[in-house]
Scaffold this motif. Structure first.
Motif, PDB file in Angstrom:
ATOM      1  N   ASP A  57      17.262  16.352  15.539  1.00  0.00           N
ATOM      2  CA  ASP A  57      17.654  16.696  16.899  1.00  0.00           C
ATOM      3  C   ASP A  57      18.498  15.537  17.427  1.00  0.00           C
ATOM      4  OD1 ASP A  57      16.444  19.247  16.969  1.00  0.00           O
ATOM      5  OD2 ASP A  57      14.493  18.313  17.337  1.00  0.00           O
ATOM      6  N   LYS A  58      18.073  14.874  18.479  1.00  0.00           N
ATOM      7  CA  LYS A  58      18.872  13.765  19.021  1.00  0.00           C
ATOM      8  C   LYS A  58      18.248  12.410  18.725  1.00  0.00           C
ATOM      9  CE  LYS A  58      20.896  16.560  22.636  1.00  0.00           C
ATOM     10  NZ  LYS A  58      21.159  16.756  24.052  1.00  0.00           N
ATOM     11  N   LYS A  59      17.169  12.382  17.944  1.00  0.00           N
ATOM     12  CA  LYS A  59      16.474  11.136  17.643  1.00  0.00           C
ATOM     13  C   LYS A  59      16.966  10.564  16.318  1.00  0.00           C
ATOM     14  CE  LYS A  59      11.862   9.211  16.768  1.00  0.00           C
ATOM     15  NZ  LYS A  59      12.144   7.928  17.335  1.00  0.00           N
ATOM     16  N   ALA A  60      17.377   9.300  16.343  1.00  0.00           N
ATOM     17  CA  ALA A  60      17.773   8.603  15.115  1.00  0.00           C
ATOM     18  C   ALA A  60      16.513   8.310  14.314  1.00  0.00           C
ATOM     19  CB  ALA A  60      18.505   7.313  15.450  1.00  0.00           C
ATOM     20  N   ILE A  61      16.457   8.814  13.083  1.00  0.00           N
ATOM     21  CA  ILE A  61      15.249   8.658  12.266  1.00  0.00           C
ATOM     22  C   ILE A  61      15.512   7.938  10.944  1.00  0.00           C
ATOM     23  CG2 ILE A  61      14.133  10.665  13.290  1.00  0.00           C
ATOM     24  CD1 ILE A  61      14.795  12.128  10.597  1.00  0.00           C
ATOM     25  N   GLY A  62      16.780   7.686  10.643  1.00  0.00           N
ATOM     26  CA  GLY A  62      17.075   7.027   9.383  1.00  0.00           C
ATOM     27  C   GLY A  62      18.480   6.478   9.346  1.00  0.00           C
ATOM     28  N   THR A  63      18.700   5.629   8.364  1.00  0.00           N
ATOM     29  CA  THR A  63      20.015   5.057   8.156  1.00  0.00           C
ATOM     30  C   THR A  63      20.176   4.756   6.673  1.00  0.00           C
ATOM     31  OG1 THR A  63      21.587   3.374   8.932  1.00  0.00           O
ATOM     32  CG2 THR A  63      19.307   2.651   8.591  1.00  0.00           C
ATOM     33  N   PHE A  64      21.397   4.657   6.240  1.00  0.00           N
ATOM     34  CA  PHE A  64      21.718   4.255   4.879  1.00  0.00           C
ATOM     35  C   PHE A  64      23.153   3.771   4.864  1.00  0.00           C
ATOM     36  CE2 PHE A  64      22.607   8.748   5.236  1.00  0.00           C
ATOM     37  CZ  PHE A  64      23.823   8.938   4.589  1.00  0.00           C
ATOM     38  N   ILE A  87      18.541   2.404   2.220  1.00  0.00           N
ATOM     39  CA  ILE A  87      18.045   3.708   2.658  1.00  0.00           C
ATOM     40  C   ILE A  87      16.769   3.447   3.457  1.00  0.00           C
ATOM     41  CG2 ILE A  87      17.178   5.958   1.955  1.00  0.00           C
ATOM     42  CD1 ILE A  87      18.688   5.508  -0.739  1.00  0.00           C
ATOM     43  N   ALA A  88      16.805   3.782   4.729  1.00  0.00           N
ATOM     44  CA  ALA A  88      15.669   3.503   5.606  1.00  0.00           C
ATOM     45  C   ALA A  88      15.353   4.741   6.433  1.00  0.00           C
ATOM     46  CB  ALA A  88      15.991   2.320   6.514  1.00  0.00           C
ATOM     47  N   LEU A  90      12.382   6.152   9.080  1.00  0.00           N
ATOM     48  CA  LEU A  90      11.231   5.719   9.872  1.00  0.00           C
ATOM     49  C   LEU A  90       9.940   6.184   9.203  1.00  0.00           C
ATOM     50  CD1 LEU A  90      12.478   6.388  13.515  1.00  0.00           C
ATOM     51  CD2 LEU A  90      12.198   4.169  12.372  1.00  0.00           C
ATOM     52  N   PRO A  91       8.928   5.321   9.182  1.00  0.00           N
ATOM     53  CA  PRO A  91       7.677   5.655   8.475  1.00  0.00           C
ATOM     54  C   PRO A  91       7.086   7.010   8.845  1.00  0.00           C
ATOM     55  CG  PRO A  91       7.650   3.359   9.116  1.00  0.00           C
ATOM     56  CD  PRO A  91       8.888   3.963   9.738  1.00  0.00           C
ATOM     57  N   GLU A  92       7.151   7.367  10.107  1.00  0.00           N
ATOM     58  CA  GLU A  92       6.547   8.639  10.525  1.00  0.00           C
ATOM     59  C   GLU A  92       7.320   9.865  10.030  1.00  0.00           C
ATOM     60  OE1 GLU A  92       8.678   7.022  14.300  1.00  0.00           O
ATOM     61  OE2 GLU A  92       7.667   6.197  12.549  1.00  0.00           O
ATOM     62  N   TYR A  93       8.516   9.659   9.487  1.00  0.00           N
ATOM     63  CA  TYR A  93       9.316  10.761   8.941  1.00  0.00           C
ATOM     64  C   TYR A  93       9.374  10.738   7.419  1.00  0.00           C
ATOM     65  CZ  TYR A  93      10.775  11.824  13.665  1.00  0.00           C
ATOM     66  OH  TYR A  93      10.771  12.179  14.994  1.00  0.00           O
ATOM     67  N   GLN A  94       8.762   9.759   6.793  1.00  0.00           N
ATOM     68  CA  GLN A  94       8.756   9.680   5.337  1.00  0.00           C
ATOM     69  C   GLN A  94       7.852  10.761   4.767  1.00  0.00           C
ATOM     70  OE1 GLN A  94       7.845   5.596   4.298  1.00  0.00           O
ATOM     71  NE2 GLN A  94       9.571   4.818   5.484  1.00  0.00           N
ATOM     72  N   GLY A  95       8.149  11.170   3.543  1.00  0.00           N
ATOM     73  CA  GLY A  95       7.358  12.202   2.888  1.00  0.00           C
ATOM     74  C   GLY A  95       7.697  13.608   3.344  1.00  0.00           C
ATOM     75  N   LYS A  96       8.819  13.780   4.022  1.00  0.00           N
ATOM     76  CA  LYS A  96       9.223  15.089   4.551  1.00  0.00           C
ATOM     77  C   LYS A  96      10.535  15.552   3.934  1.00  0.00           C
ATOM     78  CE  LYS A  96       6.966  13.953   8.893  1.00  0.00           C
ATOM     79  NZ  LYS A  96       5.908  14.860   9.149  1.00  0.00           N
TER      80      LYS A  96
END
Length: 155
Positions: A57-64, A87-88, A90-96
């Motif tokens: 959506d509008k939330k930045a959750i990762g970068t590379f 490759i980064a 956010l922990p709460e979005y990992q595994g998805k």
């Protein structure tokens, strides 16, 4: 999910994501990344069009980052190959399955430029090594990096 090149207005978010992920990695005993990240270095990479940012959506959750390379550790690579790094997610979005989205994007990006894509990880990160192999990357070997080894992959 939306991926775009990072811009200077994204600098704070990119650095924050990198720092949060670096802290999380170090808590897990993975010391491939230093903490905190050097803001000036990330700023230069954004200005050089090497940084990308991923939004849910509008939330930045990762970068590379993707940059051209002519070598990686002790490994010679074809001139002007692409290197996917930092490759980064956010922990709460990992595994998805977000890592797969980034990998697919980077592969497509490099393929359009007719370039080979390389990436690496800490040699002790078996989960990540299996992830890369599962996404069609070829393992090229382990190479020394500072006081640890990195596993290098190519696609």
């Amino acid at each position: 999910m939306k991926i775009r090149r990072a811009e200077m207005i994204d600098l704070d978010e990119v650095v924050d994501i990198l720092n949060r992920v670096a802290q999380n990695l170090q808590e897990k005993g993975i010391h491939q990344w230093d903490y905190p990240w050097e803001r000036d270095k990330i700023e230069k990479e954004i200005k050089s069009d090497q940084a990308f940012i991923l939004f849910n959506d509008k939330k930045a959750i990762g970068t590379f980052f993707i940059r051209e390379i002519d070598g990686l550790s002790e490994l010679a690579v074809p001139p002007q190959s692409n290197y996917l790094n930092k490759i980064a997610i956010l922990p709460e979005y990992q595994g998805k399955n977000i890592g797969a989205i980034i990998i697919d994007y980077a592969c497509s990006f490099s393929h359009k430029l007719n370039k080979t894509l390389y990436l690496d990880c800490w040699a002790g990160n078996d989960k990540l090594k299996a992830f890369y192999a599962g996404h069609g990357f070829n393992y090229l070997g382990d190479f020394p990096e500072d006081d640890y080894y990195i596993s290098v992959y190519q696609k």
